[in-house]
Design an enzyme around this catalytic site. Structure first.
Site, PDB file in Angstrom:
ATOM      1  N   ASN A   9       0.821  -1.254   0.089  1.00  0.00           N
ATOM      2  CA  ASN A   9      -0.031  -0.020   0.000  1.00  0.00           C
ATOM      3  C   ASN A   9       1.002   1.118  -0.168  1.00  0.00           C
ATOM      4  O   ASN A   9       1.588   1.605   1.090  1.00  0.00           O
ATOM      5  CB  ASN A   9      -0.954  -0.035   1.229  1.00  0.00           C
ATOM      6  CG  ASN A   9      -1.740   1.294   1.591  1.00  0.00           C
ATOM      7  OD1 ASN A   9      -1.752   2.187   0.524  1.00  0.00           O
ATOM      8  ND2 ASN A   9      -2.334   1.424   2.656  1.00  0.00           N
ATOM      9  N   TRP A  10       1.001   1.928  -1.071  1.00  0.00           N
ATOM     10  CA  TRP A  10       2.112   3.123  -1.213  1.00  0.00           C
ATOM     11  C   TRP A  10       1.428   4.155  -0.596  1.00  0.00           C
ATOM     12  O   TRP A  10       2.071   5.300  -0.580  1.00  0.00           O
ATOM     13  CB  TRP A  10       2.275   3.434  -2.623  1.00  0.00           C
ATOM     14  CG  TRP A  10       3.072   2.104  -3.485  1.00  0.00           C
ATOM     15  CD1 TRP A  10       3.524   0.892  -3.030  1.00  0.00           C
ATOM     16  CD2 TRP A  10       3.860   2.289  -4.643  1.00  0.00           C
ATOM     17  NE1 TRP A  10       4.203   0.258  -3.778  1.00  0.00           N
ATOM     18  CE2 TRP A  10       4.343   1.113  -4.829  1.00  0.00           C
ATOM     19  CE3 TRP A  10       3.906   3.220  -5.546  1.00  0.00           C
ATOM     20  CZ2 TRP A  10       5.010   0.957  -6.299  1.00  0.00           C
ATOM     21  CZ3 TRP A  10       4.703   3.052  -6.842  1.00  0.00           C
ATOM     22  CH2 TRP A  10       5.264   1.906  -7.021  1.00  0.00           C
ATOM     23  N   LYS A  11       0.237   4.178  -0.187  1.00  0.00           N
ATOM     24  CA  LYS A  11      -0.442   5.332   0.234  1.00  0.00           C
ATOM     25  C   LYS A  11      -0.355   6.679  -0.483  1.00  0.00           C
ATOM     26  O   LYS A  11      -0.210   6.372  -1.708  1.00  0.00           O
ATOM     27  CB  LYS A  11       0.012   5.651   1.715  1.00  0.00           C
ATOM     28  CG  LYS A  11      -0.148   4.469   2.590  1.00  0.00           C
ATOM     29  CD  LYS A  11      -0.017   4.675   3.956  1.00  0.00           C
ATOM     30  CE  LYS A  11      -0.035   3.438   4.957  1.00  0.00           C
ATOM     31  NZ  LYS A  11      -0.025   3.308   6.224  1.00  0.00           N
ATOM     32  N   HIS A  94      -9.448   1.071   5.077  1.00  0.00           N
ATOM     33  CA  HIS A  94      -8.195   1.183   5.724  1.00  0.00           C
ATOM     34  C   HIS A  94      -8.328   2.272   7.007  1.00  0.00           C
ATOM     35  O   HIS A  94      -9.204   3.162   6.960  1.00  0.00           O
ATOM     36  CB  HIS A  94      -7.146   1.586   4.895  1.00  0.00           C
ATOM     37  CG  HIS A  94      -5.828   1.898   5.487  1.00  0.00           C
ATOM     38  ND1 HIS A  94      -5.309   2.861   6.316  1.00  0.00           N
ATOM     39  CD2 HIS A  94      -4.698   1.050   5.081  1.00  0.00           C
ATOM     40  CE1 HIS A  94      -4.208   2.476   6.641  1.00  0.00           C
ATOM     41  NE2 HIS A  94      -3.645   1.572   6.024  1.00  0.00           N
ATOM     42  N   GLU A  96      -6.663   4.751   8.052  1.00  0.00           N
ATOM     43  CA  GLU A  96      -6.543   6.210   7.780  1.00  0.00           C
ATOM     44  C   GLU A  96      -7.742   6.567   6.961  1.00  0.00           C
ATOM     45  O   GLU A  96      -8.153   8.039   7.283  1.00  0.00           O
ATOM     46  CB  GLU A  96      -5.357   6.301   6.694  1.00  0.00           C
ATOM     47  CG  GLU A  96      -4.034   5.949   7.468  1.00  0.00           C
ATOM     48  CD  GLU A  96      -2.784   5.698   6.797  1.00  0.00           C
ATOM     49  OE1 GLU A  96      -2.885   5.484   5.635  1.00  0.00           O
ATOM     50  OE2 GLU A  96      -1.869   5.043   7.496  1.00  0.00           O
ATOM     51  N   GLU A 166      -5.100  -4.785  10.959  1.00  0.00           N
ATOM     52  CA  GLU A 166      -4.054  -3.745  11.003  1.00  0.00           C
ATOM     53  C   GLU A 166      -4.401  -2.936  12.319  1.00  0.00           C
ATOM     54  O   GLU A 166      -5.135  -2.140  12.372  1.00  0.00           O
ATOM     55  CB  GLU A 166      -4.295  -2.962   9.767  1.00  0.00           C
ATOM     56  CG  GLU A 166      -3.769  -3.468   8.559  1.00  0.00           C
ATOM     57  CD  GLU A 166      -3.225  -2.630   7.579  1.00  0.00           C
ATOM     58  OE1 GLU A 166      -2.057  -2.644   6.975  1.00  0.00           O
ATOM     59  OE2 GLU A 166      -3.923  -1.490   7.312  1.00  0.00           O
ATOM     60  N   GLY A 172       2.568   2.408  10.940  1.00  0.00           N
ATOM     61  CA  GLY A 172       3.345   3.635  10.626  1.00  0.00           C
ATOM     62  C   GLY A 172       4.223   4.086  11.796  1.00  0.00           C
ATOM     63  O   GLY A 172       4.842   5.155  11.860  1.00  0.00           O
ATOM     64  N   SER A 212       3.511  -2.071  10.503  1.00  0.00           N
ATOM     65  CA  SER A 212       5.059  -2.229  10.404  1.00  0.00           C
ATOM     66  C   SER A 212       5.568  -3.187  10.331  1.00  0.00           C
ATOM     67  O   SER A 212       6.546  -3.788  11.043  1.00  0.00           O
ATOM     68  CB  SER A 212       5.457  -1.554  11.990  1.00  0.00           C
ATOM     69  OG  SER A 212       5.059  -0.345  12.192  1.00  0.00           O
ATOM     70  N   GLY A 233       2.916  -0.924   4.234  1.00  0.00           N
ATOM     71  CA  GLY A 233       3.007   0.244   3.983  1.00  0.00           C
ATOM     72  C   GLY A 233       4.331   0.546   3.808  1.00  0.00           C
ATOM     73  O   GLY A 233       5.116   0.455   2.653  1.00  0.00           O
ATOM     74  N   GLY A 234       5.035   1.490   4.757  1.00  0.00           N
ATOM     75  CA  GLY A 234       6.462   1.885   4.453  1.00  0.00           C
ATOM     76  C   GLY A 234       7.274   1.166   3.677  1.00  0.00           C
ATOM     77  O   GLY A 234       8.161   1.492   2.891  1.00  0.00           O
TER      78      GLY A 234
HETATM   79  P1  PGA Z   1       2.917   0.352   7.591  1.00  0.00           P
HETATM   80  O1  PGA Z   1       1.520   0.403   7.094  1.00  0.00           O
HETATM   81  O2  PGA Z   1       3.568  -1.086   7.082  1.00  0.00           O
HETATM   82  O3  PGA Z   1       3.727   1.717   7.310  1.00  0.00           O
HETATM   83  O4  PGA Z   1       2.809   0.323   9.079  1.00  0.00           O
HETATM   84  C1  PGA Z   1       0.378  -0.696   6.862  1.00  0.00           C
HETATM   85  C2  PGA Z   1      -0.646   0.081   6.211  1.00  0.00           C
HETATM   86  O5  PGA Z   1      -1.185   0.990   6.587  1.00  0.00           O
HETATM   87  O6  PGA Z   1      -1.389  -0.718   5.651  1.00  0.00           O
END
Ligand code: PGA
Length: 249
Positions: A9-11, A94, A96, A166, A172, A212, A233-234
């Site tokens: 997930n590149w956001k 998600h 967010e 999640e 993050g 993470s 994510g990251g």
């Molecule tokens: P993260 O994000 O790996 O940076 O914690 C995961 C996500 O939001 O899907």
């Protein structure tokens, strides 16, 4: 058969050139055949990336969609449009989106329905906040998110969904749920599904862990019996890390 899936997930990161460079580096690497890798870049990159992914084993995902097929919804993108450019997976709900765009599970259930209607696969996200965990409300929070977002589906439809657990406190933050904590919730999600749909559905749905995930903790997490992969994510913004996670089974 439960599929092993790692989705990046590149956001809202990487412009076109940066995104292409990352994708080329991922495509230049060896990814094991038993993992389905999904790349979910910002909408604007999808159609160009589809061409780069043709003749590869990687699939394309989007990070959201609208619940209607078309209409006066300025700024939105529909599942039908995503399908037309070759998207196969759609991340929905998600944390967010839930936090910054006021989405809730019932509203997300309409998106799930529309994504399924178009033959795409939702990656439905659920997860508790730190406060909910501290108050001992994590199981109930997850149960309600799963029920309100997914239990309108029939068996075959649910089997086309992927679930991502999640924990909000692990996204993050660099803090990861321990394999024991993650496994406990994954088993609980499977049990919740079994109670409503029976063991066949519960045993065959893929449930990913997100929060993470890094090359250093992926092996231990993916070794848990109820964890079928990750939503990343990251670490998905670095080709070497993402590929190492994809090869962690
Ligand atoms: P993260 O994000 O790996 O940076 O914690 C995961 C996500 O939001 O899907």
């Amino acid at each position: 058969m439960r599929q092993k899936i790692v989705a990046g997930n590149w956001k809202m990161n990487l412009d076109l050139n940066e995104g292409k460079e990352l994708l080329i580096n991922i495509l230049d690497s060896d990814i094991s055949d038993n993992t389905q890798c999904v790349i979910a870049p910002p909408y604007i990159h999808l159609s160009g990336f589809k061409q780069m992914l043709s003749h590869t084993k990687l699939s394309l995902g989007s990070q959201n969609c609208h619940q209607q097929d078309s209409g006066a919804y300025t700024g939105e993108v529909s599942a039908a449009m995503l399908k037309s450019v070759g998207v196969e997976y759609v991340i929905l709900g998600h944390s967010e989106r839930r936090e910054y765009f006021n989405e809730d599970s019932l509203g997300i259930s309409f998106k799930v329905n529309n994504v399924i209607k178009h033959g795409l696969r939702p990656i439905y996200c659920c997860g508790e906040t730190l406060t909910q965990r501290k108050e001992g409300e994590h199981f109930e929070t997850i149960r309600v998110q799963i029920k309100n977002g997914l239990f309108q589906l029939n068996e075959m439809e649910l089997l086309n969904c992927v679930i991502a657990y999640e924990p909000v406190w692990a996204i993050g933050t660099g803090e990861t749920a321990s394999p024991e904590q993650a496994q406990e919730i994954h088993a609980f999600i499977r049990k919740t599904i079994a109670q409503e749909y029976g063991d066949m559905v519960a045993d065959n749905i893929s449930i990913l862990y997100g929060g993470s995930v890094k090359p250093g903790n992926a092996v231990e997490l993916f070794n848990c019996p109820d964890i079928d992969g990750g939503l990343i994510g990251g670490a998905a913004l670095d080709a070497e890390s993402f590929v190492a996670i994809c090869n962690s089974f």
